[in-house]
Scaffold this motif. Sequence first.
Motif, short mmCIF file in Angstrom:
data_model
loop_
_atom_site.label_atom_id
_atom_site.label_comp_id
_atom_site.label_asym_id
_atom_site.label_seq_id
_atom_site.Cartn_x
_atom_site.Cartn_y
_atom_site.Cartn_z
N MET A 1 0.80 -1.20 0.00
CA MET A 1 0.00 0.00 0.00
C MET A 1 0.84 1.26 0.00
N GLY A 2 2.09 1.19 0.34
CA GLY A 2 2.94 2.36 0.33
C GLY A 2 2.75 3.18 1.59
N ASP A 3 3.35 4.37 1.59
CA ASP A 3 3.24 5.25 2.74
C ASP A 3 1.96 6.06 2.64
N MET A 4 1.03 5.77 3.52
CA MET A 4 -0.21 6.53 3.55
C MET A 4 -0.15 7.45 4.75
N THR A 5 -0.28 8.73 4.51
CA THR A 5 -0.18 9.65 5.62
C THR A 5 -1.38 10.56 5.75
N THR A 6 -2.29 10.51 4.80
CA THR A 6 -3.45 11.40 4.89
C THR A 6 -4.74 10.61 4.95
N LEU A 7 -5.73 11.25 5.50
CA LEU A 7 -7.07 10.66 5.57
C LEU A 7 -7.56 10.28 4.18
N GLU A 8 -7.32 11.15 3.20
CA GLU A 8 -7.78 10.89 1.84
C GLU A 8 -7.11 9.64 1.24
N ASP A 9 -5.83 9.45 1.52
CA ASP A 9 -5.12 8.27 1.03
C ASP A 9 -5.75 7.00 1.59
N ILE A 10 -5.99 7.01 2.89
CA ILE A 10 -6.57 5.82 3.53
C ILE A 10 -7.97 5.57 3.00
N ALA A 11 -8.78 6.61 2.92
CA ALA A 11 -10.15 6.47 2.43
C ALA A 11 -10.18 5.95 0.99
N ARG A 12 -9.27 6.38 0.17
CA ARG A 12 -9.22 5.94 -1.23
C ARG A 12 -8.92 4.44 -1.30
N ASP A 13 -8.02 3.97 -0.47
CA ASP A 13 -7.62 2.57 -0.49
C ASP A 13 -8.56 1.65 0.28
N HIS A 14 -9.45 2.22 1.06
CA HIS A 14 -10.37 1.42 1.87
C HIS A 14 -11.77 2.01 1.73
N ALA A 15 -12.33 1.88 0.51
CA ALA A 15 -13.60 2.52 0.18
C ALA A 15 -14.77 1.99 0.98
N LEU A 48 -12.74 0.57 14.04
CA LEU A 48 -11.34 0.43 14.43
C LEU A 48 -10.79 1.79 14.82
N ASP A 49 -9.74 1.78 15.63
CA ASP A 49 -9.05 3.03 15.92
C ASP A 49 -7.55 2.77 16.03
N ALA A 50 -6.79 3.84 15.89
CA ALA A 50 -5.33 3.74 15.93
C ALA A 50 -4.74 5.09 16.33
N ASP A 51 -3.48 5.05 16.71
CA ASP A 51 -2.78 6.25 17.14
C ASP A 51 -2.41 7.18 15.99
N ASP A 52 -2.16 6.59 14.81
CA ASP A 52 -1.69 7.40 13.68
C ASP A 52 -2.20 6.79 12.38
N PRO A 53 -2.06 7.50 11.26
CA PRO A 53 -2.61 7.00 10.00
C PRO A 53 -1.95 5.71 9.53
N GLU A 54 -0.68 5.54 9.77
CA GLU A 54 0.00 4.31 9.34
C GLU A 54 -0.54 3.10 10.10
N ALA A 55 -0.77 3.26 11.39
CA ALA A 55 -1.32 2.17 12.19
C ALA A 55 -2.75 1.85 11.76
N LEU A 56 -3.54 2.88 11.45
CA LEU A 56 -4.91 2.64 10.98
C LEU A 56 -4.88 1.90 9.65
N ALA A 57 -4.01 2.31 8.74
CA ALA A 57 -3.88 1.62 7.45
C ALA A 57 -3.52 0.15 7.67
N ALA A 58 -2.66 -0.13 8.63
CA ALA A 58 -2.25 -1.50 8.90
C ALA A 58 -3.41 -2.34 9.43
N VAL A 59 -4.20 -1.80 10.36
CA VAL A 59 -5.32 -2.59 10.88
C VAL A 59 -6.42 -2.74 9.83
#
Length: 78
Positions: A1-15, A48-59
């Motif tokens: 998935m690469g480095d996701m650091t923004t809400l939009e990046d995560i939302a795009r990859d997890h529709a 789900l919840d996480a401390d940061d965007p990378e952790a949220l992307a991982a879960v």
Amino acid sequence: MGDMTTLEDIARDHAGWIIWRSDVGRWWATRRGPVDLDAIRRGCAMTLDADDPEALAAVLAAQAELTAAVAADRATAG
């Protein structure tokens, strides 16, 4: 998935999820659709919840794998 650091990046990859950041800085995701009891018992989460965007992307990635495994088991069972 690469480095996701923004809400939009995560939302795009997890529709299938609604993604947001709380006012205290915690990252959250909740499914757009229901999760049945069997899937919940097998570890699928509604929220789900996480401390940061990378952790949220991982879960979220782990949930995608789990959801696919549950679906595959159902397909082979019936």
